[in-house]
Design an enzyme around this catalytic site. Structure first.
Site, short mmCIF file in Angstrom:
data_model
loop_
_atom_site.label_atom_id
_atom_site.label_comp_id
_atom_site.label_asym_id
_atom_site.label_seq_id
_atom_site.Cartn_x
_atom_site.Cartn_y
_atom_site.Cartn_z
N ARG A 43 -7.82 7.42 -6.99
CA ARG A 43 -6.63 6.58 -7.15
C ARG A 43 -6.65 5.53 -6.06
NH1 ARG A 43 -0.30 7.96 -8.43
NH2 ARG A 43 -1.15 7.83 -10.53
N TYR A 99 -1.75 6.04 2.39
CA TYR A 99 -2.20 7.25 3.07
C TYR A 99 -3.58 7.00 3.69
CZ TYR A 99 1.90 9.00 0.77
OH TYR A 99 3.21 9.14 0.37
C1 LIG Z 1 8.44 12.79 -7.53
C2 LIG Z 1 7.22 11.94 -7.39
C3 LIG Z 1 6.15 12.39 -6.63
C4 LIG Z 1 4.98 11.63 -6.53
N1 LIG Z 1 3.90 12.13 -5.87
C5 LIG Z 1 2.71 11.48 -5.93
C6 LIG Z 1 1.53 12.10 -5.46
O1 LIG Z 1 1.51 13.26 -5.06
N2 LIG Z 1 0.39 11.37 -5.49
C7 LIG Z 1 0.36 10.09 -6.00
O2 LIG Z 1 -0.70 9.48 -6.02
N3 LIG Z 1 1.46 9.52 -6.51
C8 LIG Z 1 2.62 10.20 -6.50
N4 LIG Z 1 3.72 9.64 -7.09
C9 LIG Z 1 3.57 8.38 -7.83
C10 LIG Z 1 3.33 8.68 -9.31
O3 LIG Z 1 2.17 9.45 -9.51
C11 LIG Z 1 3.24 7.38 -10.11
O4 LIG Z 1 2.11 6.67 -9.72
C12 LIG Z 1 4.48 6.50 -9.95
O5 LIG Z 1 5.66 7.28 -10.00
C13 LIG Z 1 4.55 5.44 -11.04
O6 LIG Z 1 4.49 6.02 -12.31
P1 LIG Z 1 5.82 6.30 -13.21
O7 LIG Z 1 6.48 4.98 -13.41
O8 LIG Z 1 5.26 6.89 -14.49
O9 LIG Z 1 6.68 7.26 -12.48
C14 LIG Z 1 4.91 10.37 -7.17
C15 LIG Z 1 6.00 9.91 -7.90
C16 LIG Z 1 7.14 10.68 -8.03
C17 LIG Z 1 8.28 10.17 -8.87
#
Ligand SMILES: Cc1cc2nc3c(=O)[nH]c(=O)nc-3n(C[C@H](O)[C@H](O)[C@H](O)COP(=O)(O)O)c2cc1C
Length: 372
Positions: free
Chosen positions: A232, A184
């Site tokens: 982040r 982004y």
């Molecule tokens: C449905 C969904 C929406 C997400 N939206 C964001 C977001 O708004 N901002 C962000 O930095 N990462 C976003 N991510 C990434 C997650 O915050 C996270 O970094 C990524 O899914 C890896 O972690 P996990 O393995 O626990 O899912 C999103 C992930 C998912 C699955």
């Protein structure tokens, strides 16, 4: 030994009861940037998770800074009112867990379709908008080019971050994270793959970090001094010639000097050429490297799904906090179950005090039930 995962952690004046953070997760369900009832239920559910902190999804500082037309915004009075009203209800039905918000600008990834409609760029003649970026380089080769920002555009976006910060402060949000990851806008300035400017905002490392650092400083000034502000990052682009871990470490040093309270260590997102070695905890080593080099608190994130795995990450000082996304959607009571597994306690709403199965022992703090 009590589990470290369930020990408190303090950021400025804010103390998290444990080390589990609900990672920001876009819901693509807002209307004109405004939160709707879906957000209220979703937030209420995850606020009952008993995580140490809940993070509201990437929230755009302008309408064209949204990834999709369903992304949450905090750029006008209607957005502020909608977010404030839904959040107040969600907070009223849950234990008092700190709420953070992630402020973001989508840059060239703006004007995307929502994921369940394919997630591709929406052309202007089909209702999209022309996204902005550091340089006129598209995310995907076949796409229309984003508009390169001029100096007035850069200054305007900085003001939008400040205005959204002031709105978040008015809403009583406890902590803020700036989104400099996942391809982004702020990441697009950092990465030489997306930033090929020839002015003071592109080229050398000093120039590429200039705008993200300016945004950070302006937001830090506008955000109450007692409230924590984190960032982040995508600690690496996973592409030859892209943004590197070494650069992330130097950026973290500069952010720390500017008053940053944590680095949330993600990766990738700026290039389709990325080669990510996916696997359990695949980004933890990045958090460890930044923490070791800077002594700054870090959040590890990415495929952390298991209680023993999360405990090991904080116990080994790889990271101070563990952010989780998908596993918490799958099981919003994950922290309850992790506490039962590790022998800790969580606070849950009274109407759920009868929920724990016998083998979970006394995982529910204060729970007492009487009936006649
Ligand atoms: C449905 C969904 C929406 C997400 N939206 C964001 C977001 O708004 N901002 C962000 O930095 N990462 C976003 N991510 C990434 C997650 O915050 C996270 O970094 C990524 O899914 C890896 O972690 P996990 O393995 O626990 O899912 C999103 C992930 C998912 C699955």
């Amino acid at each position: 030994m009590p589990p470290v995962l369930f020990s408190p952690f303090t950021l400025r004046k804010l103390t998290l009861a444990n080390r589990i953070v609900v990672s920001p997760m876009c819901q693509y369900s807002a209307v004109d940037g405004r939160a709707v009832d879906w957000h209220m239920v979703h937030w209420g559910q995850l606020l009952q998770s008993n995580a140490g902190m809940f993070t509201i999804e990437a929230t755009a500082v302008s309408a064209i800074g949204r990834i999709t037309y369903g992304c949450l915004g905090l750029y006008d009075d209607a957005c502020e009112a909608a977010l404030g009203e839904r959040l107040a209800v969600a907070r009223s039905i849950a234990p008092p867990i700190p709420v953070a918000i992630q402020l973001a600008h989508a840059g060239r990834k703006g004007s995307s379709q929502v994921p369940w409609e394919g997630g591709q760029l929406i052309p202007i003649d089909q209702g999209g908008w022309r996204p902005v970026a550091p340089s006129a380089i598209a995310q995907l080769e076949h796409e229309a080019l984003p508009a390169p920002l001029d100096l007035a555009g850069i200054a305007q976006i900085k003001r939008e971050f400040v205005a959204a910060t002031e709105r978040a402060a008015r809403l009583g949000i406890d902590a803020m994270e700036l989104h400099m990851a996942h391809g982004y806008l702020l990441h697009e300035f950092l990465s030489p793959l997306s930033n090929q400017r020839s002015d003071a905002y592109g080229g050398s490392f000093d120039n590429r970090v200039r705008f993200p650092m300016e945004v950070f400083a302006a937001v830090r000034d506008a955000w109450p001094q007692d409230k924590p502000l984190g960032v982040r990052v995508s600690a690496t682009d996973w592409v030859e010639g892209g943004w590197t871990l070494e650069e992330s470490i130097e950026l973290a040093r500069r952010l720390q000097a500017a008053g940053c309270d944590w680095i949330d260590t993600s990766s990738g997102g700026v290039s389709p050429k990325q080669k990510i070695p996916l696997g359990p905890g695949y980004q933890v080593h990045l958090a460890r490297a930044i923490r070791k080099a800077t002594s700054m608190p870090t959040m590890a994130v990415g495929l952390i799904t298991d209680a023993a795995q999360a405990e090991a990450i904080v116990a080994a000082h790889d990271a101070d906090l563990v952010a989780m996304a998908r596993a918490l959607l799958w099981d919003p009571h994950w922290p309850w179950h992790a506490a039962a597994t590790l022998g800790a306690q969580v606070q849950v709403p009274k109407p759920y005090w009868r929920s724990a199965p016998r083998e979970a022992g006394d995982v529910l703090a204060y729970a007492k039930i009487g009936m006649r």
